[in-house]
Design an enzyme around this catalytic site. Structure first.
Site, PDB file in Angstrom:
ATOM      1  N   ASN A   1      -6.308  -7.883  -2.338  1.00 52.31           N
ATOM      2  CA  ASN A   1      -6.290  -7.831  -0.882  1.00 52.31           C
ATOM      3  C   ASN A   1      -4.833  -8.011  -0.458  1.00 52.31           C
ATOM      4  OD1 ASN A   1      -6.326  -8.289   1.860  1.00 52.31           O
ATOM      5  ND2 ASN A   1      -7.934  -9.831   1.809  1.00 52.31           N
TER       6      ASN A   1
ATOM      7  N   ARG B   1      -3.384  -8.430   2.224  1.00 50.00           N
ATOM      8  CA  ARG B   1      -3.134  -9.395   3.297  1.00 50.00           C
ATOM      9  C   ARG B   1      -3.160 -10.842   2.808  1.00 50.00           C
ATOM     10  NH1 ARG B   1      -4.310  -7.455   8.901  1.00 50.00           N
ATOM     11  NH2 ARG B   1      -4.451  -9.692   9.228  1.00 50.00           N
ATOM     12  N   CYS B   2      -3.545 -11.059   1.573  1.00 53.58           N
ATOM     13  CA  CYS B   2      -3.684 -12.407   1.012  1.00 53.58           C
ATOM     14  C   CYS B   2      -2.451 -12.760   0.185  1.00 53.58           C
ATOM     15  CB  CYS B   2      -4.939 -12.458   0.145  1.00 53.58           C
ATOM     16  SG  CYS B   2      -5.122 -13.999  -0.782  1.00 53.58           S
ATOM     17  N   GLY B   3      -1.831 -13.877   0.502  1.00 55.40           N
ATOM     18  CA  GLY B   3      -0.641 -14.315  -0.231  1.00 55.40           C
ATOM     19  C   GLY B   3      -0.905 -14.547  -1.702  1.00 55.40           C
TER      20      GLY B   3
ATOM     21  N   ARG C   1      -1.168 -11.267  -3.435  1.00 57.12           N
ATOM     22  CA  ARG C   1       0.158 -10.657  -3.630  1.00 57.12           C
ATOM     23  C   ARG C   1       0.901 -11.335  -4.775  1.00 57.12           C
ATOM     24  NH1 ARG C   1       0.088 -10.951   2.061  1.00 57.12           N
ATOM     25  NH2 ARG C   1       1.627 -12.635   2.029  1.00 57.12           N
TER      26      ARG C   1
END
Length: 113
Positions: free
Chosen positions: A7, A9-11, A14
């Site tokens: 995802n 958008r998820c730190g 990433r």
């Protein structure tokens, strides 16, 4: 080939992707929010992780807390909920052949690379 269910958008997701990239190994990114999993794929992931479906649920997600917290729900129903609401799934998940880990913390990913 390594697969990372990601995802953007998820730190943590990433961070997990960066670990996979740094490994130099061939991998495929699966944006599971855009390309939803099938029941067979989710079942395989849960089996490779060696967990129960509830252990893959992000139980602090508002949707879960508002609708399902403290309720008894069958494994099949939990899986259906994750398929229809993929934000409920922990992330990232990395699969390497017959092994899989949830990248929380992201360093867990290194154990299967």
């Amino acid at each position: 080939m390594i697969k990372i269910y990601h995802n953007p958008r998820c730190g943590k997701s990433r961070e997990g992707l960066a670990i996979v990239e740094e490994s130099g190994l061939e991998f495929k990114v699966i944006k599971y929010l855009e390309n939803r999993l099938s029941l067979a794929e989710l079942t395989e992931i849960i089996e490779l992780l060696g967990i129960e479906p509830i252990d893959l649920v992000r139980q602090n997600e508002p949707f879960w807390k508002e609708n399902y917290k403290d309720k008894r729900i069958s494994k099949a129903h939990i899986m259906k909920l994750m398929l229809s609401n993929p934000k409920l799934m922990e992330r990232p998940i990395v699969v390497n052949r017959d092994k899989a880990v949830i990248g929380r913390p992201p360093e867990n990913i290194k154990t299967i690379l």
